[in-house]
Design an enzyme around this catalytic site. Structure first.
Site, short mmCIF file in Angstrom:
data_model
loop_
_atom_site.label_atom_id
_atom_site.label_comp_id
_atom_site.label_asym_id
_atom_site.label_seq_id
_atom_site.Cartn_x
_atom_site.Cartn_y
_atom_site.Cartn_z
N ASP A 98 0.69 -1.28 0.30
CA ASP A 98 -0.05 0.13 -0.02
C ASP A 98 0.78 1.25 0.10
O ASP A 98 0.48 2.05 -0.83
CB ASP A 98 -1.15 -0.01 0.97
CG ASP A 98 -1.65 -1.23 1.29
OD1 ASP A 98 -1.32 -2.34 0.47
OD2 ASP A 98 -2.45 -1.54 2.37
N GLU B 296 2.38 -9.12 11.89
CA GLU B 296 1.93 -8.75 10.38
C GLU B 296 3.48 -8.32 9.81
O GLU B 296 3.66 -8.69 8.72
CB GLU B 296 1.03 -7.74 10.30
CG GLU B 296 0.47 -7.08 8.91
CD GLU B 296 -0.40 -6.03 8.97
OE1 GLU B 296 -0.76 -5.30 10.17
OE2 GLU B 296 -1.05 -5.64 7.89
C1 9WN Z 1 -5.59 -2.88 2.24
C2 9WN Z 1 -4.71 -8.00 4.75
C3 9WN Z 1 -4.02 -6.89 3.89
C4 9WN Z 1 -2.79 -7.24 3.04
C5 9WN Z 1 -2.11 -6.11 2.24
C6 9WN Z 1 -1.70 -5.20 3.44
C7 9WN Z 1 -2.83 -4.53 4.19
C8 9WN Z 1 -4.89 -3.48 3.54
C9 9WN Z 1 -5.13 -2.55 4.72
O1 9WN Z 1 -3.56 -6.11 4.69
O2 9WN Z 1 -3.77 -3.93 3.24
O3 9WN Z 1 -5.75 -3.92 1.40
O4 9WN Z 1 -6.47 -2.20 5.11
O5 9WN Z 1 -4.03 -1.90 5.17
O6 9WN Z 1 -0.87 -4.20 2.88
O7 9WN Z 1 -1.00 -6.73 1.65
O8 9WN Z 1 -3.20 -8.15 1.85
O9 9WN Z 1 -3.31 -8.69 5.38
#
Ligand code: 9WN
Length: 442
Positions: A180, A415
């Site tokens: 992101d 994470e």
């Molecule tokens: C937006 C779920 C996801 C991962 C992504 C990570 C994060 C989401 C967020 O979490 O993104 O899609 O709300 O921050 O960047 O890689 O798939 O774990």
């Protein structure tokens, strides 16, 4: 960090705790990406989670992939979020405005994520067929039945996101990259000027209370503006190139696509769809070359490109190692491995563990605690190691495994991790972190 966590004593306990994390995050229909911060299914998380689940139950792993596939759009796109009924994540399905665009009964976002699915499906199928018996039979049935759907997904990516002959996929939102707020996207985002939009309240910062570990409010307003731009044209693939303020050729996603096409071709040949294999191999070749052609001869790293300005984006982020996933060139591979193991990456003596951070630890813009701007992501460690192992590089796989297991022994299944101290950050009990722990142990 969650109170229940405590340091793990041995690998047997690590495996048990990882299984417990996945079981606790399992709603029955889906394993949510994380218990609190992410109470839904994410596309690329689900693929890693399925691989982890397959070390326990092939049937449960395939069910996870089936649930994801059930949300596939008519176009072939697999959406990046499939929503559960659990409230509390923003933006939710209402804010996405996908009703009407998504298939009847599907509650999803309207963008995609990196196509790691075929690569992980191949892994699951290989594991199940090696086990034989009922597992082997289930995996074969699943592959025969779902291959046309995965091929549709790849055809959608190739035709709507990579049909310009560049061998690179376009993303219209940083969320599509899965990374992101990586500095890769700072330039393109700086040109996104949010217009009139409904006010919003973030929920992520209620859950990760140290806000420095999450993207900023300014970043979020741009993220939401792009969602609105897409919703305004009804998520119409043909109109996105004309309206979107963010359009980037994502080199890392393109490398994943190159590798996944090869994996899908292998599955197609094995399970009754061999007539599709030549097309898949051709896409693999096209994107492999597209990725190789982005490499900056000076830095040795692969680059993204801003479609709207034509600018190359050559910042020292983990995406620069895209060729490790896809390249067929030995000199390029050797050069990349030299950089990967050098002082700017896993060879930095200050690191808690010799693992790749999301941006180089010597980059002046490094933010060691902030999301994709510096922390080490366990899922990336496993994925890159898996790609190297597929090339026959058992030695590097073993080294990355050892470092990754050492990192995970602190017991939170974070994470992401602070590179120099090894502190777990972001969400705890993150599903894909537990899933890759099981993969390392398998
Ligand atoms: C937006 C779920 C996801 C991962 C992504 C990570 C994060 C989401 C967020 O979490 O993104 O899609 O709300 O921050 O960047 O890689 O798939 O774990």
């Amino acid at each position: 960090p969650g109170e229940a966590a405590y340091p793990i004593r041995d690998l047997g306990e690590l495996g048990q705790r990882a299984r417990d994390v996945l079981a606790a995050n399992d709603l029955g229909t889906m394993v949510t990406a994380a218990p609190n911060l992410y109470p839904h299914m994410w596309s690329w998380d689900a693929a890693f989670v399925a691989a982890g689940l397959s070390t326990m139950s092939v049937a449960r792993a395939l069910q996870e992939l089936d649930y994801l596939l059930a949300a596939q759009w008519n176009s072939g796109m697999i959406p990046h979020i499939v929503f559960s009924d659990v409230p509390g994540y923003f933006p939710d399905v209402e804010r996405w405005g996908t009703r009407g665009a998504s298939p009847e009964g599907v509650q999803s976002s309207g963008i995609c994520q990196p196509p790691v699915h075929a690569t992980l499906l191949r892994r699951i199928v290989e594991r199940a067929t090696a086990a034989g018996g009922e597992d082997g039979r289930l995996a074969e049935e699943f592959a025969r039945r779902t291959l046309p759907r995965w091929i549709d997904w790849h055809a959608w990516l190739r035709n709507t996101r990579g049909g310009d002959g560049s061998g690179l996929l376009t993303i219209y939102h940083g969320w599509e990259s899965g990374m992101d707020n990586s500095p890769r996207f700072d330039g393109p985002y700086s040109r996104v000027r949010p217009g009139e939009m409904e006010p919003f309240v973030r929920t992520d910062t209620l859950k990760v209370t140290d806000h420095s570990q999450r993207p900023s409010d300014e970043e979020y307003s741009r993220y939401l503006w792009l969602v609105q731009q897409m919703a305004d044209v009804g998520f119409d693939d043909a109109r996105l190139p004309k309206v979107m303020a963010f359009q980037v050729k994502d080199v890392f996603m393109s490398a994943i696509f190159a590798a996944a096409n090869e994996d899908l071709a292998v599955l197609a040949e094995q399970f009754g769809h061999s007539e599709e294999a030549p097309q898949l191999r051709q896409w693999s070749q096209e994107f492999r070359q597209g990725v190789d052609a982005t490499v900056d001869q000076g830095t040795g790293l692969a680059r993204d490109r801003d479609v709207l300005t034509g600018e190359w984006i050559g910042l020292p982020t983990i995406a620069g190692f895209a060729p490790l996933i896809s390249t067929g060139s030995q000199p390029l591979l050797d050069r990349q491995l030299g950089i990967f193991e050098g002082p700017d990456w896993t060879g930095d003596p200050r690191l808690a563990f010799p693992l790749p951070a999301s941006t180089s630890t010597t980059y002046e813009g490094l933010k060691p605690r902030q999301y994709w701007r510096g922390p080490v992501w366990p899922v990336m460690n496993w994925f890159l190691a898996h790609c190297l192992r597929r090339r026959g590089d058992e030695e590097r796989y073993r080294q990355l495994r050892e470092a990754s297991l050492a990192q995970l022994m602190e017991g939170h299944f974070g994470e992401y991790y602070e590179p120099f101290t090894g502190e777990p950050l972001g969400s705890m009990d993150q599903s894909w972190t537990a899933a890759v722990a099981l993969e390392w142990l398998a």
